[in-house]
Design a protein around this motif. Structure first.
Motif, short mmCIF file in Angstrom:
data_model
loop_
_atom_site.label_atom_id
_atom_site.label_comp_id
_atom_site.label_asym_id
_atom_site.label_seq_id
_atom_site.Cartn_x
_atom_site.Cartn_y
_atom_site.Cartn_z
N SER A 483 36.05 -40.36 100.72
CA SER A 483 35.35 -40.16 99.41
C SER A 483 34.87 -41.42 98.96
O SER A 483 33.71 -41.23 98.29
N GLU A 484 35.43 -42.56 99.09
CA GLU A 484 34.72 -43.81 98.98
C GLU A 484 33.18 -43.96 99.65
O GLU A 484 32.28 -44.55 99.01
N LEU A 485 33.11 -43.56 100.78
CA LEU A 485 31.79 -43.53 101.51
C LEU A 485 30.82 -42.95 100.99
O LEU A 485 29.68 -43.21 100.81
N SER A 486 31.21 -41.57 100.52
CA SER A 486 30.25 -40.74 99.74
C SER A 486 29.73 -41.04 98.59
O SER A 486 28.55 -40.65 98.13
N ARG A 487 30.25 -42.24 97.81
CA ARG A 487 29.71 -42.84 96.70
C ARG A 487 28.64 -43.66 96.96
O ARG A 487 27.70 -44.19 95.91
N TYR A 488 28.22 -44.08 98.14
CA TYR A 488 27.31 -45.39 98.21
C TYR A 488 26.22 -45.15 97.69
O TYR A 488 25.35 -45.95 96.95
N GLY A 489 25.58 -43.84 97.97
CA GLY A 489 23.89 -43.70 97.54
C GLY A 489 24.05 -43.46 96.24
O GLY A 489 23.17 -43.88 95.57
N GLU A 490 25.08 -42.98 95.36
CA GLU A 490 25.03 -42.87 94.01
C GLU A 490 25.06 -44.28 93.48
O GLU A 490 24.44 -44.59 92.33
N VAL A 491 25.83 -45.32 94.05
CA VAL A 491 26.06 -46.65 93.47
C VAL A 491 24.55 -47.21 93.48
O VAL A 491 23.95 -47.97 92.60
N VAL A 492 23.87 -47.03 94.77
CA VAL A 492 22.47 -47.66 95.09
C VAL A 492 21.63 -47.12 93.81
O VAL A 492 20.75 -47.99 93.53
N GLU A 493 21.56 -46.01 93.68
CA GLU A 493 20.78 -45.45 92.71
C GLU A 493 21.03 -45.93 91.31
O GLU A 493 19.99 -46.28 90.61
N ALA A 494 22.28 -45.83 90.91
CA ALA A 494 22.47 -46.49 89.71
C ALA A 494 22.18 -48.06 89.51
O ALA A 494 21.72 -48.53 88.56
N ALA A 495 22.51 -48.90 90.55
CA ALA A 495 22.32 -50.23 90.35
C ALA A 495 20.75 -50.46 90.33
O ALA A 495 20.16 -51.19 89.58
N GLY A 496 19.76 -49.42 90.94
CA GLY A 496 18.43 -49.34 90.68
C GLY A 496 17.80 -48.96 89.25
O GLY A 496 16.86 -49.72 88.78
N ALA A 497 18.57 -48.17 88.97
CA ALA A 497 18.09 -47.81 87.63
C ALA A 497 18.48 -48.68 86.49
O ALA A 497 17.72 -48.61 85.56
N SER A 498 19.65 -49.16 86.58
CA SER A 498 20.01 -50.26 85.47
C SER A 498 19.67 -51.68 85.87
O SER A 498 20.11 -52.44 84.87
N LEU A 499 19.10 -51.93 86.93
CA LEU A 499 19.08 -53.19 87.39
C LEU A 499 20.08 -54.10 87.17
O LEU A 499 20.40 -55.22 86.83
N GLU A 500 21.26 -53.61 88.00
CA GLU A 500 22.65 -54.19 87.87
C GLU A 500 23.01 -54.17 89.37
O GLU A 500 23.95 -53.36 89.82
N PRO A 501 22.65 -55.14 90.14
CA PRO A 501 23.12 -55.13 91.55
C PRO A 501 24.68 -55.55 91.69
O PRO A 501 25.06 -55.26 92.87
N HIS A 502 25.15 -56.03 90.80
CA HIS A 502 26.66 -56.24 90.74
C HIS A 502 27.61 -54.94 91.00
O HIS A 502 28.57 -55.05 91.55
N LEU A 503 26.74 -53.98 90.51
CA LEU A 503 27.60 -52.61 91.08
C LEU A 503 27.75 -52.34 92.58
O LEU A 503 28.59 -51.95 92.97
N ILE A 504 26.80 -52.97 93.34
CA ILE A 504 27.00 -53.03 94.65
C ILE A 504 28.24 -53.67 95.40
O ILE A 504 28.96 -53.50 96.19
N ALA A 505 28.32 -54.83 94.55
CA ALA A 505 29.38 -55.95 94.96
C ALA A 505 30.90 -55.20 94.50
O ALA A 505 31.58 -55.33 95.32
N THR A 506 30.76 -54.75 93.65
CA THR A 506 32.16 -53.96 93.06
C THR A 506 32.42 -52.91 94.05
O THR A 506 33.52 -52.61 94.48
#
Length: 561
Positions: A483-506
């Protein structure tokens, strides 16, 4: 997964339009979201709630029609209607198995998207005055800006990284007279030391190199010390070149580079500042009062009009900023992002107002700004404030030397940019699970270790068989990992849309936690070949996603620790 569900709902909506349940035309934008609890499914959509009025039905009734119209899909185990009309999707194990297979198929590209469509985005960051070593605030700017550029690239943008050198103005004059004072044998505590002079030991180093006739190469040309302590212009040129070279070396040690280095002085040398002022005057957005030239920034949302040219003929600092950002637009930056310290907040409205006043087609929200807050450095429970070399602040190089590049980058990016940051040197150096970068890197290294043990025990792993046998992974810990693996693409997309790369670290911390939890309760190198292959396939997928995410942060993915 999210995209697949979105596509299925769109097809169901088309079917409802075809049978007359919904009128023709574009529907309001609905969302597919992960549920807060897996008891309510894996994903949910609000489509029925948004479309009920349009269909003239109660939301739950429309939700029922929408569920009935959904195409059959092996990835969906069950669909339920909840609350006032939400539709909850329970995914089948096959959906998660397909995601693991996608990790292997896409490798280093897994998680990347195409939201940018190949359009050009300029990201400007650091942009420090070349007056001294980079401090920790510059380091935070470098980490945030570089990671924003990496994340935008992963989202399909053609990214140009840019550094704007403020090599003109009062700070450069202060640098020159400080170096000159050192060259004349004066120290910061001596009479006659410049009131606003720079006091760090690096000034002495620059002065000595200038007197020695040293050569400094920057931007492909050399600047040679003239040895004359009374030639202030020569001192200025040499000092700026010296410190630009030093800042470049600090950034290289930090793993940060740029495509464009832009000099503020070039705006004056090329007449761009005067040209910008003429354009503003020509478009009728200026007026003269009290011997000064003013810009009607209130016409564009500012709280008061701003002086552009003072009565003594010099320009206020925001005017070259307008000229500089205009150059970005003229250079084809369809999107411009500028990362700055929060102390620059007051100037943003007037720069945007100046750009709008040019009436040249620049969009209203252009450029975009990302502001970062202060960094407090702690060691042994006490704040660290001074570096001897810099004289009054902790340098970026200090941190890199103390804790290494990986930990420095992680700690400077791991929190949202507009929040204040405490950099705990002791924690950053700790090789424990409390240290987040160690914790994430250790997860990657653990998988590598298992793979090495595989060879040492003369066992084999068939990736293809492992992918075919993923149905053997039916434990709760394994389900959480998938389940965690499957979230990765969504997090990358969200980090790009909001300009918040800390989402990747989280996210990486959460994936690492899921993996460590699974690792601590399972044996990987078991005798059952099918189960062994399946577990190693999932572990290898975790390693790939950790490596991809760490790369977006500019942090290494070690094979051993």
């Amino acid at each position: 997964m999210k995209d697949s569900l979105h596509s299925l709902v769109l097809r169901a909506l088309d079917a409802l339009r075809a049978d007359g349940t919904l009128p023709a035309g574009d529907a309001p934008a609905f969302v597919i979201e992960r549920t807060k609890s897996r008891d309510h499914g894996d994903f949910a959509t609000n489509a029925a709630l948004l479309l009920a009025k349009l269909a003239g039905k109660k939301p739950r009734d429309l939700a029922a029609a929408l569920v009935a119209a959904l195409p059959a899909d092996a990835g969906i185990a069950k669909v339920e209607i909840a609350g006032p009309g939400f539709i909850n999707f329970f995914l089948s194990p096959a959906a998660y198995h397909a995601e693991v297979q996608r990790v292997f198929a896409q490798g280093r590209c897994y998680g990347s998207g195409k939201a940018g469509g190949g359009h050009t985005a300029g990201v400007e960051y650091v942009s420090a005055n070349p007056t001294g070593p980079l401090h920790v605030g510059h380091g935070r700017a470098a980490a945030i800006g570089d990671c924003i550029a990496r994340v935008l690239g992963a989202n399909g943008w053609n990214v140009k990284r840019e550094f704007y050198y403020n090599d003109a103005g009062a700070q450069i004059d202060n640098l020159a007279i400080s170096v000159q004072a050192r060259a004349l044998g004066k120290g910061p505590d001596d009479a006659g030391w410049p009131a606003d002079g720079y006091r760090g030991d690096y000034i002495k180093d620059v002065a000595q190199a200038y007197l020695d006739g040293a050569s400094v190469e920057v931007d492909g040309h050399a600047v040679v010390g003239a040895k004359d302590a009374h030639d202030l212009d020569a001192i200025r040129r040499f000092a700026v070149a010296w410190l630009r070279r030093e800042q470049n070396a600090d950034l290289a040690a930090f793993g940060v580079g740029f495509d464009v280095y832009f000099l503020e002085s070039s705006l004056y040398a090329d007449g761009k500042v005067e040209e910008t002022v003429r354009e503003l005057v020509a478009h009728g957005h200026t007026y003269e009062e009290g011997g000064a030239l003013w810009l009607r920034t209130t016409d564009f949302g500012d709280d008061k009009d701003r002086v552009m040219r003072k009565s003594d003929g010099t320009y206020t600092y925001f005017v070259p900023d307008v000229a500089y950002h205009l150059s970005k637009w003229q250079r084809g930056y369809e999107r411009a992002i500028t990362e700055l310290g929060s102390d620059h907040h007051g100037s943003l409205a007037r720069v945007k107002a100046g750009l709008q006043a040019l009436d040249c087609g620049i969009p209203k929200g252009w450029p975009e700004y990302v502001l970062h807050q202060m960094v407090t450095v702690m060691r042994g429970g006490e704040e660290v404030k001074i570096s001897k070399r810099a004289g009054s602040y902790v340098t970026l190089r200090d941190l890199i030397d103390e804790v290494g590049r990986d930990a420095t980058r992680w700690f400077l990016i791991a929190r949202k940019s507009d929040s204040q940051l405490v950099f705990d040197i002791d924690l950053a150096r700790a090789q424990t699970n409390d240290n987040p970068v160690y914790y994430v890197q250790y997860a990657h290294a653990r998988v590598a270790s298992v793979m090495r043990q595989l060879g040492e025990r003369r066992l084999e792993w068939s990736r293809d068989n492992g992918l075919a046998k993923l149905d053997r992974l039916d434990g709760e810990a394994e389900q959480v990992v998938m389940s965690e693996l499957s979230r990765y693409g969504e997090v990358v997309e969200a980090a790009g849309a909001s300009l918040e790369p800390h989402l990747i670290a989280t996210y990486l911390r959460e994936l690492a936690a899921a993996f460590h939890g699974w690792y601590n309760t399972s044996q990987f190198l078991v005798d059952d070949a099918d189960l062994r292959d399946a577990r190693l396939a999932l572990a290898a997928a975790v390693r790939q996603v950790l490596a991809n995410g760490l790369d977006l942060l500019g942090v290494s993915a070690p094979e051993s620790m």
